[in-house]
Scaffold this motif. Sequence first.
Motif, PDB file in Angstrom:
ATOM      1  N   UNK A 242      -1.855  -2.864  -9.224  1.00 26.05           N
ATOM      2  CA  UNK A 242      -1.691  -2.690  -7.781  1.00 26.05           C
ATOM      3  C   UNK A 242      -0.418  -3.399  -7.292  1.00 26.05           C
ATOM      4  N   UNK A 243      -0.188  -4.638  -7.768  1.00 18.60           N
ATOM      5  CA  UNK A 243       0.984  -5.403  -7.343  1.00 18.60           C
ATOM      6  C   UNK A 243       2.248  -4.914  -8.051  1.00 18.60           C
ATOM      7  N   UNK A 244       2.089  -4.589  -9.334  1.00 17.91           N
ATOM      8  CA  UNK A 244       3.250  -4.148 -10.112  1.00 17.91           C
ATOM      9  C   UNK A 244       3.861  -2.903  -9.472  1.00 17.91           C
TER      10      UNK A 244
ATOM     11  N   UNK B 209       2.754   2.823   1.822  1.00 21.64           N
ATOM     12  CA  UNK B 209       3.457   1.608   1.376  1.00 21.64           C
ATOM     13  C   UNK B 209       2.497   0.647   0.689  1.00 21.64           C
ATOM     14  N   UNK B 210       1.318   0.496   1.252  1.00 21.48           N
ATOM     15  CA  UNK B 210       0.322  -0.396   0.649  1.00 21.48           C
ATOM     16  C   UNK B 210      -0.654   0.453  -0.163  1.00 21.48           C
ATOM     17  N   UNK B 211      -1.514  -0.189  -0.947  1.00 20.22           N
ATOM     18  CA  UNK B 211      -2.535   0.582  -1.658  1.00 20.22           C
ATOM     19  C   UNK B 211      -3.815   0.597  -0.824  1.00 20.22           C
ATOM     20  N   UNK B 212      -4.475   1.707  -0.892  1.00 18.65           N
ATOM     21  CA  UNK B 212      -5.605   1.950   0.005  1.00 18.65           C
ATOM     22  C   UNK B 212      -6.925   1.687  -0.719  1.00 18.65           C
ATOM     23  N   UNK B 213      -7.721   0.762  -0.205  1.00 14.83           N
ATOM     24  CA  UNK B 213      -9.037   0.454  -0.772  1.00 14.83           C
ATOM     25  C   UNK B 213      -9.924  -0.126   0.335  1.00 14.83           C
TER      26      UNK B 213
END
Lengths: 421, 286
Positions: A242-244, B209-213
């Motif tokens: 996720x961060x990578x 832009x961010x990951x969705x969870x």
Amino acid sequence: MKRVLYVGLLLLVGAAVVFAGGKKEAPAVEGTAASGVVKIGFLAPLTGDAAAWGLPGLYGAQMWMEDVNAAGGIKAGGKSYKVELVTYDEENVASKALLGAKKLVLEDKVAVVLMMAGATVTACQSFFTENKVLSMSLAPYDTRAEAPYHLCAAEPSLVYHLASIPYIAKTYPNVKRVAIVAQDDEIGRQGLAYLRAACESAGLQVVYDKFYGFETTDFAPIMTAILNAKPDLISFDGGYSYYVELLAEQAYLMGFEGIIESSEFFLSSLLAKVPADWAEGAVASFADWDDPKLPKYCHDFYAEYTQRWPGQWGAVSWEYAANLDIWKFGVESADSIDPMEVFKALKSAETIPHVYGEGVWSGKEIWGIDNFLATPWHNTEVRNGKHVIVNTQPILGWFYQPGNKEILLKHLKAAGVYYVK
Amino acid sequence: MSIILQTLVNSLITSSFYMLIAVGLTLVFGVMNIANFAHGEFYMVGAYTVWLLYSVGKIPFFVSVLVALVVVCAIGVVAERVLFRRVYGNVLGGFIISIGLVFILQVLVGQIWGVGMMKPVPKVFPGSLSVLGISVGWQRFIVVPCTGFLLAVLWFFLAKTKTGRGLRAVAQDREAAILHGIDVNRCCAVAMGLGSAMAAAGGALMAPIVSVYPYMGHSVVWTGFVIVIVGGAGNIKGTILSALFFGFLHTIVATVLDSTIGNLVGVLCMLIILAIKPEGLAGERE
């Protein structure tokens, strides 16, 4: 009369302490095996930041279980056992991992517990040791003298940076300046120590090495600082996918043109963030299992896996299953499903068959106990959207070169992650 | 020189995002006197809506964003009517209800779409703007004009429409507003709808832009509360000022030192400001 009552009460409490806490013996795995089923505990993150290191592994373990059961199960002591996976989502939280460990061992009476790595494993180790539970995880730094029944057999987590940095230094001689960035946890700190050691040994200058918190959502300031240090190589250490992905995306958007390195790149997600040609040449440590250099077994596994779970292939897809293969080897060698018999059989074997070649128990000089299975391991590069094997070497080859042991131990101690007492 | 310019642009983008989140939160607090911890989950639902419509359903991005605003606005209005209206004047009651709402929305989203791997949302505006030695992804940069537009619309609504003036009146003095015949319940529903829609806008615009969870709202709502408290709870101008302050502060510290220290410095600044000016930057002493 009151005194009698007090004495009686004290006796009751004493008896409770003796029976509940004082007696330590292995849980009755054989009790569940009477039904012809042997249970395996799968205690890993299935949700949250680290799910990419748990969930794809669960799918692989399910495939392994189906294959073994279809072939008639596991044979030991003249019996045939069907395998049953019991899962517990520890969400990469240490307290939940311990809760899950107790549930799997005391309630489900599993024969072996499979875990991911780091703080969640550490949290369970006293319990495992006291109850003589055989456990396996993916990180050599989880092995330690105080946890004698814990094995790391499938993956040399983070240790592979000791192979990837020399590979980069040799293959790309123009790389001189390295930036290292990772999440602030056990995995990130361990990885930083290995990377610093490998860089020092290879004569590379570390120009940036910092951690970021789990709450970080905006990586632009971090990448601004990294690029200001003008690195030729950015290592994302053992960063969660996720961060990578977010860091790599920022590096791409801010015009970084050097090499990126990480334990792994979860390519199906990464390539949704950055163009494939920008990710070309990214160095990692996990091959896609349709690589021509790998045997047919890997190709078959990969084909079935990617067909059943499209887009889910990652570093750990095969690793929990590989640990189960090694556990099965131990069961067959011991001719028993008893955890301690299996453990003894595994530890007494001269070599252990691993999918990448024969492995030997090693690691005492680094982690204080020889419970890490050292095998050959690969460096990979991303080519045409795939992880391709570009180099293979013994995983501890770097460590045994003159002077490197001292360098590594120095960096492990400096990072506060050297646990040998 | 370029690092200074890059940091300033990064700060502006971060501040814009903070504004989107915090303005909705302060609007709800000002009108309803409720600390809505479910604001982060409204942000999350906004992001999920875009993932579902744009990423999975291939519906155009801005249409998806618009739908997200409408959906979350509706959820906010329903929550106000069904839940929050029962506890007006009871700050603790409102807080407990919002915590309940947090769990309900998280579990609901987790049950429907799973809580395993995070949901990838491809970028709508690939590539980056490179000028004067700095480089900013278009997808991040687009947050700035979108925030400007949404804040302008909100300002127009609050300053130029009868309902908007009603909202301000309720925020200033609830009892006086009732005496002037303003429908307070309606104002609260509108405030909740608007506040929720602002959170949804943040989630929807940030989704690529961010990951969705399901738990993505946690860190966002805490930052939002710090900004609202420092700005002066219920004060929109103060909140905007505070968002600018924290956006710049966090970005500069994260660039020069590191992001963990950035968070620490932010909370430390909040404590210092509150010690000196307990009513917040733009709040008025009672």
